[in-house]
Design a protein around this motif. Structure first.
Motif, PDB file in Angstrom:
ATOM      1  N   SER A   1       0.825  -1.209   0.000  1.00  0.00           N
ATOM      2  CA  SER A   1       0.000   0.000   0.000  1.00  0.00           C
ATOM      3  C   SER A   1       0.861   1.261   0.000  1.00  0.00           C
ATOM      4  O   SER A   1       0.436   2.305  -0.505  1.00  0.00           O
ATOM      5  CB  SER A   1      -0.933  -0.005   1.210  1.00  0.00           C
ATOM      6  OG  SER A   1      -0.209  -0.104   2.417  1.00  0.00           O
TER       7      SER A   1
ATOM      8  N   ALA B   1       0.745   4.489  -2.687  1.00  0.00           N
ATOM      9  CA  ALA B   1       0.719   5.896  -2.289  1.00  0.00           C
ATOM     10  C   ALA B   1       1.866   6.665  -2.930  1.00  0.00           C
ATOM     11  O   ALA B   1       1.700   7.813  -3.369  1.00  0.00           O
ATOM     12  CB  ALA B   1       0.785   6.012  -0.773  1.00  0.00           C
TER      13      ALA B   1
ATOM     14  N   ARG C   1       0.990   7.483  -6.475  1.00  0.00           N
ATOM     15  CA  ARG C   1       0.004   8.562  -6.524  1.00  0.00           C
ATOM     16  C   ARG C   1       0.638   9.917  -6.253  1.00  0.00           C
ATOM     17  O   ARG C   1       0.275  10.931  -6.867  1.00  0.00           O
ATOM     18  CB  ARG C   1      -1.118   8.289  -5.521  1.00  0.00           C
ATOM     19  CG  ARG C   1      -2.021   9.475  -5.271  1.00  0.00           C
ATOM     20  CD  ARG C   1      -3.187   9.132  -4.390  1.00  0.00           C
ATOM     21  NE  ARG C   1      -2.853   8.375  -3.212  1.00  0.00           N
ATOM     22  CZ  ARG C   1      -2.394   8.901  -2.076  1.00  0.00           C
ATOM     23  NH1 ARG C   1      -2.181  10.207  -1.980  1.00  0.00           N
ATOM     24  NH2 ARG C   1      -2.136   8.133  -1.035  1.00  0.00           N
TER      25      ARG C   1
ATOM     26  N   THR D   1      -0.192   8.050   3.807  1.00  0.00           N
ATOM     27  CA  THR D   1      -1.633   8.069   4.011  1.00  0.00           C
ATOM     28  C   THR D   1      -2.340   7.494   2.795  1.00  0.00           C
ATOM     29  O   THR D   1      -2.114   7.943   1.671  1.00  0.00           O
ATOM     30  CB  THR D   1      -2.124   9.508   4.258  1.00  0.00           C
ATOM     31  OG1 THR D   1      -1.417  10.073   5.359  1.00  0.00           O
ATOM     32  CG2 THR D   1      -3.612   9.519   4.551  1.00  0.00           C
ATOM     33  N   ALA D   2      -3.181   6.492   3.024  1.00  0.00           N
ATOM     34  CA  ALA D   2      -3.939   5.912   1.918  1.00  0.00           C
ATOM     35  C   ALA D   2      -5.025   6.881   1.465  1.00  0.00           C
ATOM     36  O   ALA D   2      -5.623   7.588   2.274  1.00  0.00           O
ATOM     37  CB  ALA D   2      -4.563   4.595   2.354  1.00  0.00           C
TER      38      ALA D   2
ATOM     39  N   ASP E   1      -5.787   5.132  -4.764  1.00  0.00           N
ATOM     40  CA  ASP E   1      -4.721   4.134  -4.651  1.00  0.00           C
ATOM     41  C   ASP E   1      -5.104   2.807  -5.291  1.00  0.00           C
ATOM     42  O   ASP E   1      -4.238   2.088  -5.799  1.00  0.00           O
ATOM     43  CB  ASP E   1      -4.345   3.928  -3.180  1.00  0.00           C
ATOM     44  CG  ASP E   1      -3.586   5.118  -2.605  1.00  0.00           C
ATOM     45  OD1 ASP E   1      -3.260   6.043  -3.386  1.00  0.00           O
ATOM     46  OD2 ASP E   1      -3.319   5.136  -1.390  1.00  0.00           O
TER      47      ASP E   1
END
Length: 217
Positions: free
Chosen positions: A113, A117, A120, A176-177, A182
């Motif tokens: 994950s 991030a 992104r 931070t998701a 994501d």
């Protein structure tokens, strides 16, 4: 009111990629229909469900909003975020993705994950993504371009830096998701692997837990 309404998306899917992300208190679900399949008006669907602790009871119904269960046999590839994240949430989606990949005999891409991030955020230089854990320290992983093509990669896997242990020098950003953004990154990585014909066996895909429940015993 349940965050998962009862109505389903009515489509006939001949081939699709399903992506799941539950490393935070929000479930992200993404479906990308391969060329020549799916609804004419759209090639993808993304949704975010703020389930919190309701994930275990509503996971399947939320997925079915984008891809009804009777169409799951048409999946050609799956992808799942492996964490770091909450123990229960991450484990549930990883187990479901592994089970579907095993039963359908399709590839399964497992992606951190933190890497999603980082993609992104458009990181251009080695940067630590950091997530604070109350009373335990921080979890941090290093991300940046690597190789001749400069593609963003995981330079150091996320690991725990306990209280009093500093993260190595370098730029830092919070890990931070953000969903469904994501999960869109997850779909793109899985589609790239699909286009390249990369194998992705389900067996190595496991949740990433930087902290240990037996530490200090």
């Amino acid at each position: 009111m349940s965050p998962c309404p009862d109505e389903f998306l009515e489509v006939v899917v001949m081939g699709a990629v399903l992506a799941l992300h539950s490393s935070s208190d929000v479930l992200g679900v993404g479906v990308r229909w391969l060329p020549g399949s799916g609804p004419v008006e759209a090639s993808s669907a993304l949704r975010a469900f703020p389930l919190g602790r309701g994930l275990s009871n509503q996971l399947l119904s939320c997925i079915e909003q984008l891809l009804p269960a009777d169409q799951w046999p048409q999946l050609t590839r799956l992808a799942v975020a492996t964490g770091p994240g909450g123990f229960t949430g991450t484990r549930l989606t990883v187990v479901l993705a592994r089970t579907l990949a095993q039963q359908l005999q399709v590839p399964l891409d497992g992606v951190s994950s933190f890497l999603l991030a980082a993609r992104r955020l458009g990181i251009q230089e080695p940067t630590w993504l950091v997530q604070e854990l109350p009373r335990r320290g921080v979890v941090a992983g290093l991300y940046g371009p690597a190789g001749t093509d400069g593609a963003l990669t995981e330079l150091e896997l996320p690991r725990l830096f306990g209280p009093g242990t500093a993260v190595p020098p370098g730029a830092q950003l919070p890990a931070t998701a953000l969903l469904p953004d994501d999960v869109e990154q997850l779909l793109e990585l899985s589609l790239l692997a699909h286009a390249q014909g990369l194998a992705a066996p389900w067996q190595p895909v496991l949740p990433l837990y930087p902290t240990s429940p037996v530490a200090g015993l």
